[in-house]
Design an enzyme around this catalytic site. Structure first.
Site, PDB file in Angstrom:
ATOM      1  N   LYS A 111      -1.986 -10.417  -3.773  1.00 41.16           N
ATOM      2  CA  LYS A 111      -0.834 -10.037  -2.946  1.00 41.16           C
ATOM      3  C   LYS A 111       0.109 -11.197  -2.655  1.00 41.16           C
ATOM      4  CE  LYS A 111      -2.444  -5.725  -1.112  1.00 41.16           C
ATOM      5  NZ  LYS A 111      -2.580  -4.780  -0.032  1.00 41.16           N
ATOM      6  N   LYS A 192      -5.791  -1.580 -10.581  1.00 42.15           N
ATOM      7  CA  LYS A 192      -6.331  -0.468  -9.789  1.00 42.15           C
ATOM      8  C   LYS A 192      -5.199   0.419  -9.277  1.00 42.15           C
ATOM      9  CE  LYS A 192      -6.410  -1.921  -5.028  1.00 42.15           C
ATOM     10  NZ  LYS A 192      -6.854  -1.517  -3.747  1.00 42.15           N
ATOM     11  N   LYS A 195      -1.432   2.355  -3.481  1.00 37.93           N
ATOM     12  CA  LYS A 195      -0.372   3.069  -2.761  1.00 37.93           C
ATOM     13  C   LYS A 195       0.967   2.364  -2.922  1.00 37.93           C
ATOM     14  CE  LYS A 195      -3.287   3.872   1.235  1.00 37.93           C
ATOM     15  NZ  LYS A 195      -3.769   2.511   1.557  1.00 37.93           N
TER      16      LYS A 195
HETATM   17  N1  AQP Z   1      -8.032   2.403  -6.965  1.00 36.25           N
HETATM   18  C1  AQP Z   1      -9.034   2.591  -6.124  1.00 36.25           C
HETATM   19  N2  AQP Z   1     -10.200   3.123  -6.545  1.00 36.25           N
HETATM   20  C2  AQP Z   1     -11.229   3.336  -5.668  1.00 36.25           C
HETATM   21  N3  AQP Z   1     -11.144   3.047  -4.351  1.00 36.25           N
HETATM   22  C3  AQP Z   1      -9.993   2.516  -3.887  1.00 36.25           C
HETATM   23  N4  AQP Z   1      -9.590   2.125  -2.662  1.00 36.25           N
HETATM   24  C4  AQP Z   1      -8.324   1.658  -2.738  1.00 36.25           C
HETATM   25  N5  AQP Z   1      -7.873   1.736  -3.991  1.00 36.25           N
HETATM   26  C5  AQP Z   1      -8.878   2.257  -4.731  1.00 36.25           C
HETATM   27  C6  AQP Z   1     -10.407   2.240  -1.464  1.00 36.25           C
HETATM   28  O1  AQP Z   1      -9.707   3.051  -0.541  1.00 36.25           O
HETATM   29  C7  AQP Z   1     -10.011   2.624   0.781  1.00 36.25           C
HETATM   30  C8  AQP Z   1      -8.749   2.484   1.552  1.00 36.25           C
HETATM   31  O2  AQP Z   1      -7.963   1.454   0.974  1.00 36.25           O
HETATM   32  P1  AQP Z   1      -6.889   0.730   1.880  1.00 36.25           P
HETATM   33  O3  AQP Z   1      -5.800   1.633   2.217  1.00 36.25           O
HETATM   34  O4  AQP Z   1      -7.533   0.164   3.070  1.00 36.25           O
HETATM   35  O5  AQP Z   1      -6.374  -0.521   1.086  1.00 36.25           O
HETATM   36  P2  AQP Z   1      -6.324  -0.923  -0.394  1.00 36.25           P
HETATM   37  O6  AQP Z   1      -7.687  -1.129  -0.924  1.00 36.25           O
HETATM   38  O7  AQP Z   1      -5.432  -2.111  -0.456  1.00 36.25           O
HETATM   39  O8  AQP Z   1      -5.678   0.353  -1.077  1.00 36.25           O
HETATM   40  P3  AQP Z   1      -4.335   0.517  -1.849  1.00 36.25           P
HETATM   41  O9  AQP Z   1      -4.192   1.933  -2.172  1.00 36.25           O
HETATM   42  O10 AQP Z   1      -4.252  -0.434  -2.981  1.00 36.25           O
HETATM   43  O11 AQP Z   1      -3.240   0.168  -0.778  1.00 36.25           O
HETATM   44  P4  AQP Z   1      -2.118  -0.919  -0.809  1.00 36.25           P
HETATM   45  O12 AQP Z   1      -1.317  -0.660  -2.042  1.00 36.25           O
HETATM   46  O13 AQP Z   1      -1.372  -0.674   0.448  1.00 36.25           O
HETATM   47  O14 AQP Z   1      -2.786  -2.276  -0.830  1.00 36.25           O
HETATM   48  C9  AQP Z   1     -10.802   1.325   0.653  1.00 36.25           C
HETATM   49  O15 AQP Z   1     -12.173   1.615   0.853  1.00 36.25           O
HETATM   50  C10 AQP Z   1     -10.572   0.906  -0.759  1.00 36.25           C
HETATM   51  O16 AQP Z   1     -11.668   0.191  -1.286  1.00 36.25           O
END
Ligand code: AQP
Length: 326
Positions: A111, A192, A195
């Site tokens: 990030k 991965k 969002k």
């Molecule tokens: N691609 C993924 N596959 C499986 N699990 C995932 N998680 C996130 N992406 C994947 C799991 O979802 C939960 C919530 O995630 P989060 O919102 O706390 O943050 P993150 O991991 O940073 O998810 P994003 O979607 O990638 O959000 P942004 O883009 O905002 O950083 C966690 O348990 C995570 O492991």
């Protein structure tokens, strides 16, 4: 009864990676364990957020928690920023965490890449996550595979403090899904699903329309050999789609491969669209029923009170061990 804690950031619409990697487990676990589920809005401000959008997203995540099947009678559901003990414990833990440890976190590296300077909160994010978990004497943390490194750090911090100050924290365990622990982006199977990725067709959000889902799946990256076969190294795009198919349908990877021998990607993708729509449709219906209801706010207020009560017990214990306060 074992205790569970997990959370999701309100950084946009929850996608099927979040759902298959983490949220699906939340629902299963509430039947057998004592569960606390948080909307981690303090985490989300480690990157810039529009205030109006952030509040809307927080309520969306809360409504989605209920829509996927979380039951406020079985699980505590609340907003992280409504329980100040999270930030307070994070500070105490930060004083027992080393910059070298935080520098090794891959999420921070990803990030902050190509940025001259990053917010300090992005660097200390894993410590706030440790505070979230340790506040509730958590035994089990259901998260996606991408959060495993942060959980390892949480365990290290807990063990370090227990060794130095006497038994203060429960040391939590990771719990991941066999299929869906890491759902990859539809446009780039080496990244991965996320969002915050720019391309909306890189992900399927739980609130996407059937038309958008169809478009994203049909555009998804595959390869040129036309065989529906699972091979992460040689066929990462197709393997990702097979995993999603398997996680939503419950069919094994072998059964899926056998079913589509001789079929092209078009047939497979069309079926996948149907499988996703039939899983997501009922979730969207429940979401629409609850999102603007008074019940949602009542559940969050009640969750906040119950969470704050538990958090205060842990925080008092920690302060006592550290010699803080009167
Ligand atoms: N691609 C993924 N596959 C499986 N699990 C995932 N998680 C996130 N992406 C994947 C799991 O979802 C939960 C919530 O995630 P989060 O919102 O706390 O943050 P993150 O991991 O940073 O998810 P994003 O979607 O990638 O959000 P942004 O883009 O905002 O950083 C966690 O348990 C995570 O492991």
């Amino acid at each position: 009864m074992k205790r569970v804690f997990s959370g999701v950031q309100p950084t946009g619409n929850i996608h099927i990676g979040n759902y298959l990697g983490a949220l699906k487990q939340f629902v299963e676990l509430q039947e057998e364990m004592d569960c606390v589920y948080c909307i981690v809005d303090l985490h989300s401000i480690t990157v810039p957020q529009d205030p109006k959008e952030l509040r809307k997203n927080s309520l969306d995540v809360a409504a989605l928690y209920l829509a996927i099947g979380l039951d406020a009678k079985k699980s505590i559901i609340f907003l992280q920023s409504c329980v100040p003990a999270h930030a307070e414990l994070a500070w105490i833990l930060m004083c027992n965490t080393y910059t070298g440890e935080l520098s090794r976190m891959t999420q921070f590296k990803d990030k902050s890449r190509e940025k001259e300077s990053a917010p300090a909160g992005l660097f200390t994010y894993p410590v706030l996550m440790a505070a979230d978990i340790l506040l509730y004497d958590t035994d089990v943390v259901p998260v996606g595979n991408d959060q495993k490194q942060h959980l390892e750090l949480t365990r290290d911090i807990a063990i370090r403090i227990n060794n130095k100050y006497g038994k203060t924290f429960v040391v939590p365990e990771y719990r991941g899904m066999k299929v869906g622990a890491r759902v990859m982006a539809l446009d780039d199977p080496n990244a991965k699903m996320s969002k915050s990725a720019e391309n909306i067709h890189s992900r399927i959000s739980l609130l996407d329309t059937p038309e958008k889902i169809k478009k994203s799946i049909m555009k998804s990256t595959t390869d040129s050999d036309g065989i529906i076969g699972f091979d992460i190294d040689q066929k990462p795009g197709v393997s990702n789609l097979i995993s999603i198919y398997s996680a939503f349908s419950g069919s094994s990877i072998k059964d899926i491969e056998n079913k589509y021998v001789g079929s092209g990607y078009g047939t497979f993708k069309n079926d996948l669209v149907e499988i996703i729509n039939s899983a997501i449709g009922p979730i969207q219906q429940r979401f629409n029923d609850i999102r603007h209801s008074q019940e949602l706010l009542t559940i969050l207020k009640d969750g906040q009170e119950r969470a704050a009560f538990r958090a205060e017990v842990t925080l008092s214990r920690v302060k006592e061990r550290f010699g803080l306060g009167l």
